[in-house]
Design a protein around this motif. Structure first.
Motif, PDB file in Angstrom:
ATOM      1  N   ALA A 269       9.593  48.013 -29.135  1.00 46.56           N
ATOM      2  CA  ALA A 269      10.423  48.226 -30.319  1.00 46.56           C
ATOM      3  C   ALA A 269      11.477  47.125 -30.422  1.00 46.56           C
ATOM      4  CB  ALA A 269      11.096  49.600 -30.252  1.00 46.56           C
ATOM      5  N   GLU A 270      12.031  46.735 -29.280  1.00 43.42           N
ATOM      6  CA  GLU A 270      12.990  45.633 -29.207  1.00 43.42           C
ATOM      7  C   GLU A 270      12.499  44.657 -28.151  1.00 43.42           C
ATOM      8  OE1 GLU A 270      16.867  47.096 -28.455  1.00 43.42           O
ATOM      9  OE2 GLU A 270      16.957  48.314 -30.280  1.00 43.42           O
ATOM     10  N   TRP A 271      12.376  43.412 -28.514  1.00 48.37           N
ATOM     11  CA  TRP A 271      11.787  42.435 -27.599  1.00 48.37           C
ATOM     12  C   TRP A 271      12.709  42.072 -26.445  1.00 48.37           C
ATOM     13  CZ3 TRP A 271       8.630  38.352 -30.873  1.00 48.37           C
ATOM     14  CH2 TRP A 271       7.567  39.028 -31.483  1.00 48.37           C
ATOM     15  N   GLY A 272      13.997  42.007 -26.685  1.00 47.86           N
ATOM     16  CA  GLY A 272      14.939  41.698 -25.610  1.00 47.86           C
ATOM     17  C   GLY A 272      14.602  40.384 -24.922  1.00 47.86           C
ATOM     18  N   ASP A 273      14.429  40.445 -23.595  1.00 47.60           N
ATOM     19  CA  ASP A 273      14.119  39.248 -22.804  1.00 47.60           C
ATOM     20  C   ASP A 273      12.621  38.983 -22.682  1.00 47.60           C
ATOM     21  OD1 ASP A 273      16.819  38.850 -22.328  1.00 47.60           O
ATOM     22  OD2 ASP A 273      16.809  40.055 -20.482  1.00 47.60           O
ATOM     23  N   ALA A 274      11.817  39.782 -23.374  1.00 47.69           N
ATOM     24  CA  ALA A 274      10.364  39.650 -23.243  1.00 47.69           C
ATOM     25  C   ALA A 274       9.851  38.259 -23.626  1.00 47.69           C
ATOM     26  CB  ALA A 274       9.660  40.721 -24.069  1.00 47.69           C
ATOM     27  N   PRO A 275      10.334  37.657 -24.728  1.00 46.72           N
ATOM     28  CA  PRO A 275       9.845  36.307 -25.048  1.00 46.72           C
ATOM     29  C   PRO A 275      10.138  35.292 -23.941  1.00 46.72           C
ATOM     30  CG  PRO A 275      10.877  37.282 -26.971  1.00 46.72           C
ATOM     31  CD  PRO A 275      11.176  38.200 -25.818  1.00 46.72           C
ATOM     32  N   LEU A 276      11.323  35.396 -23.334  1.00 47.25           N
ATOM     33  CA  LEU A 276      11.662  34.494 -22.232  1.00 47.25           C
ATOM     34  C   LEU A 276      10.748  34.735 -21.038  1.00 47.25           C
ATOM     35  CD1 LEU A 276      13.517  32.334 -21.068  1.00 47.25           C
ATOM     36  CD2 LEU A 276      15.079  34.158 -20.329  1.00 47.25           C
ATOM     37  N   TYR A 277      10.419  36.009 -20.797  1.00 45.14           N
ATOM     38  CA  TYR A 277       9.510  36.338 -19.700  1.00 45.14           C
ATOM     39  C   TYR A 277       8.148  35.709 -19.935  1.00 45.14           C
ATOM     40  CZ  TYR A 277       7.158  39.101 -16.122  1.00 45.14           C
ATOM     41  OH  TYR A 277       6.449  39.478 -15.013  1.00 45.14           O
ATOM     42  N   MET A 278       7.656  35.800 -21.146  1.00 45.03           N
ATOM     43  CA  MET A 278       6.345  35.239 -21.456  1.00 45.03           C
ATOM     44  C   MET A 278       6.374  33.716 -21.427  1.00 45.03           C
ATOM     45  SD  MET A 278       4.373  37.675 -21.500  1.00 45.03           S
ATOM     46  CE  MET A 278       3.063  36.471 -21.694  1.00 45.03           C
ATOM     47  N   ALA A 279       7.505  33.138 -21.794  1.00 48.65           N
ATOM     48  CA  ALA A 279       7.627  31.682 -21.708  1.00 48.65           C
ATOM     49  C   ALA A 279       7.534  31.229 -20.251  1.00 48.65           C
ATOM     50  CB  ALA A 279       8.952  31.224 -22.326  1.00 48.65           C
ATOM     51  N   SER A 280       8.134  32.006 -19.352  1.00 53.27           N
ATOM     52  CA  SER A 280       8.044  31.690 -17.923  1.00 53.27           C
ATOM     53  C   SER A 280       6.607  31.827 -17.430  1.00 53.27           C
ATOM     54  CB  SER A 280       8.961  32.621 -17.114  1.00 53.27           C
ATOM     55  OG  SER A 280      10.314  32.433 -17.473  1.00 53.27           O
ATOM     56  N   SER A 281       5.916  32.859 -17.909  1.00 54.09           N
ATOM     57  CA  SER A 281       4.522  33.060 -17.519  1.00 54.09           C
ATOM     58  C   SER A 281       3.658  31.883 -17.952  1.00 54.09           C
ATOM     59  CB  SER A 281       3.971  34.349 -18.134  1.00 54.09           C
ATOM     60  OG  SER A 281       4.663  35.480 -17.653  1.00 54.09           O
ATOM     61  N   LEU A 282       3.862  31.430 -19.172  1.00 54.43           N
ATOM     62  CA  LEU A 282       3.088  30.301 -19.692  1.00 54.43           C
ATOM     63  C   LEU A 282       3.405  29.026 -18.914  1.00 54.43           C
ATOM     64  CD1 LEU A 282       1.087  29.205 -21.744  1.00 54.43           C
ATOM     65  CD2 LEU A 282       3.008  28.860 -23.322  1.00 54.43           C
ATOM     66  N   PHE A 283       4.688  28.827 -18.599  1.00 52.69           N
ATOM     67  CA  PHE A 283       5.074  27.641 -17.825  1.00 52.69           C
ATOM     68  C   PHE A 283       4.396  27.630 -16.459  1.00 52.69           C
ATOM     69  CE2 PHE A 283       7.841  26.598 -14.218  1.00 52.69           C
ATOM     70  CZ  PHE A 283       7.803  25.201 -14.300  1.00 52.69           C
ATOM     71  N   LEU A 284       4.395  28.766 -15.781  1.00 54.29           N
ATOM     72  CA  LEU A 284       3.774  28.823 -14.463  1.00 54.29           C
ATOM     73  C   LEU A 284       2.271  28.594 -14.551  1.00 54.29           C
ATOM     74  CD1 LEU A 284       5.778  31.802 -12.941  1.00 54.29           C
ATOM     75  CD2 LEU A 284       5.885  29.415 -12.246  1.00 54.29           C
TER      76      LEU A 284
END
Length: 419
Positions: free
Chosen positions: A88-103
Motif C-alpha cells: 500500500a505504501e512503498w516506503g524503502d522498498a524501491p531502495l531495497y530493490m535498487a540494492s538487489s539489482l546492483f548486487l
C-alpha cells in the motif's frame, strides 16, 4: 629508431598499463567488501561507479555463458518489483530493490571480468584475503580489548570486525580461510607458513564471532576441501600428506579450544552458542515455527507481499532465503532464484575437478558458495555482498571453461558446455 619501430613497443606498454589499472580497480572493489559498518557502504558507492565506468568505456563484455545467470537475476528482480506493487505504501522498498539489482549486476560484472582474464582470479582472492585479515584482526583486537576504543568491533560479546553483524562477518571469512587451508595442503613446505598463519588468524576471528552458521560453514567447508583434494589426487604420497596434516590440524584445534575455553567469558558464550537449538529456534513462534507458517501463507500469495513485510506479520525476519524469495520477490522471483542456485551448483560441479589454472580458485569458491546455499535455510543471505561475489567467481570460471573448450573444440556447442 623510427616511429614505426617504436609504435609496437608503445602499444605493448599501453596495454600493460591498462591491464594494471584495470586489475587495481578490481582489487580495490573486492577489498572494500570487507568493511560494512554502515549502509550504504563504500563498496556500493565504489562498485556502482566502477561498473558504470566499465560499461561506458566498452571494457565490459558479457560472455555468452554469463547471459544465462544475468537473465535469471533480472527475472529475480522483476519478481521483486511485482512484490513491491502489492504494498500500500512503498516506503524503502524501491531502495531495497535498487540494492538487489546492483548486487545482481555486481555478480555479472565479476563473472565477466574473470572470464576476460583468468589472472584476475588471483587479484580477487588476494584482495579478499587482505580485507579478511584486516577485519578479522580488528575483531580479535576488539574482542580482547587490546586497544582502547576497539569495542566497536564487537556486538553483544561477539566479534564482528568491520561488519554490522557477526552472522555476516563470520561467513565472509570462509572463502579466504578455505583458500589458505588449500595452500597449506598443496604448497611446498617452505611456502606453507604464510598460508598457515592466515588460516589460524581467520579461524580465531571466525570462532570469536560465536556464529553457529560460521562454525558450521568452516567445519563443513574444511572437510569438503580435504575430501575433494584427496579424491582428486592419484598420488599416494599427496594423500598421505593430506591425512597427516588433517590429523595435526584437528589436534591443534582441540588444543586451542582447550586453552581458549579457560577464559570464563569465552567458555560461557561458547557453551550457550554451541547448543544446536536455541529458544528462538524451536520455541513457540520461534524461527522454525515462523518458517512453517510462512510457507503456508506463501501458497496464498503468488505475487509476494514486498520486502520487510514478513517481519511486520510475524515479528521477526524470515532468516530463510527461500521464504525471503517467496515473499519479497514473488513466485516468479523464487523460481528464478532456485533455478539459478541449482544451475550454478550443477555447472560448477561439472568442471570442478578439471585440471585448469583456475581450478584451485573454483574449488574454494564453489565449496564456499555451496555452504552459503546450505545456511540459507536458517539465515537470510539476500543482500550479502560476498555471496554475489562468490556467484560471480563460479560463473566466471564456468565462462573460462567454455572459452577453453571452444578453443580446443571449435565446433562444440556453447550451450552444451554450460551445465
Amino acid at each position: 629508431m623510427t616511429d614505426a619501430a617504436l609504435a609496437p613497443s608503445n602499444a605493448s606498454v599501453n596495454r600493460a598499463l591498462g591491464a594494471m589499472v584495470a586489475g587495481s580497480a578490481i582489487w580495490v572493489g573486492v577489498f572494500l567488501s570487507g568493511f560494512v559498518l554502515h549502509e550504504p557502504a563504500p563498496y556500493e558507492l565504489y562498485m556502482a561507479g566502477l561498473i558504470g565506468a566499465w560499461a561506458l568505456t566498452g571494457l565490459l563484455t558479457i560472455p555468452r555463458s554469463v547471459i544465462f545467470p544475468l537473465t535469471l537475476l533480472l527475472v529475480f528482480n522483476i519478481g521483486g518489483v511485482i512484490a513491491v506493487t502489492q504494498l500500500a505504501e512503498w516506503g524503502d522498498a524501491p531502495l531495497y530493490m535498487a540494492s538487489s539489482l546492483f548486487l545482481a549486476l555486481s555478480a555479472v560484472f565479476f563473472a565477466s571480468v574473470i572470464a576476460a582474464d583468468s589472472r584476475r582470479l588471483s587479484l580477487v582472492f588476494n584482495a579478499w584475503t587482505i580485507a579478511a585479515l584486516l577485519t578479522g584482526g580488528a575483531a580479535i583486537i576488539g574482542y580482547f580489548d587490546l586497544v582502547p576504543g576497539t569495542q566497536q568491533f564487537t556486538l553483544y560479546g561477539r566479534a564482528k570486525g568491520l561488519f554490522e553483524d557477526p552472522n555476516v562477518f563470520a561467513p565472509y571469512l570462509l572463502m579466504p580461510t578455505l583458500f589458505a587451508i588449500h595452500g597449506v595442503l598443496t604448497r611446498p613446505a617452505r611456502q606453507m607458513i604464510p598460508s598457515a598463519a592466515i588460516a589460524v588468524v581467520l579461524s580465531i576471528a571466525l570462532f570469536l564471532s560465536f556464529s553457529r552458521a560460521g562454525w558450521g560453514l568452516l567445519a563443513m567447508g574444511s572437510m569438503l576441501l580435504v575430501v575433494a583434494l584427496f579424491l582428486n589426487s592419484s598420488s599416494s604420497r599427496f594423500r598421505l600428506r593430506i591425512l597427516i596434516l588433517s590429523i595435526f590440524a584437528i589436534a591443534g584445534i582441540v588444543a586451542a579450544l582447550i586453552v581458549v575455553l579457560q577464559i570464563d567469558a569465552v567458555r560461557a558464550l561458547f557453551l550457550e552458542r554451541a547448543q544446536l537449538l536455541q529458544d528462538y529456534d524451536a520455541g513457540h513462534m520461534g524461527r522454525f515455527e515462523r518458517h512453517l507458517m510462512g510457507y503456508m501463507q506463501a501458497t496464498e500469495t503468488p505475487l509476494g507481499i514486498g520486502p520487510g513485510q514478513f517481519a511486520r506479520i510475524y515479528g521477526e525476519d524470515p532468516h530463510n532465503i527461500w521464504l525471503k524469495s517467496l515473499f519479497a520477490y514473488s513466485w516468479l522471483g523464487f523460481a528464478a532464484y532456485v533455478t539459478l542456485v541449482i544451475v550454478t551448483l550443477a555447472g560448477g560441479f561439472r568442471i570442478l575437478f578439471r585440471d585448469r589454472p583456475w581450478q584451485p580458485y573454483l574449488l574454494c569458491a564453489y565449496i564456499a558458495f555451496f555452504g552459503h546455499v546450505a545456511i540459507g535455510n536458517v539465515i537470510d543471505t539476500d543482500h550479502w555482498r560476498h555471496f554475489y561475489l562468490l556467484l560471480g567467481i563460479v560463473w566466471g570460471c564456468i565462462a573460462l571453461e567454455a572459452k577453453h573448450m571452444r578453443a580446443v573444440e571449435p565446433t562444440a556447442r556453447p550451450l552444451a558446455q554450460l551445465v
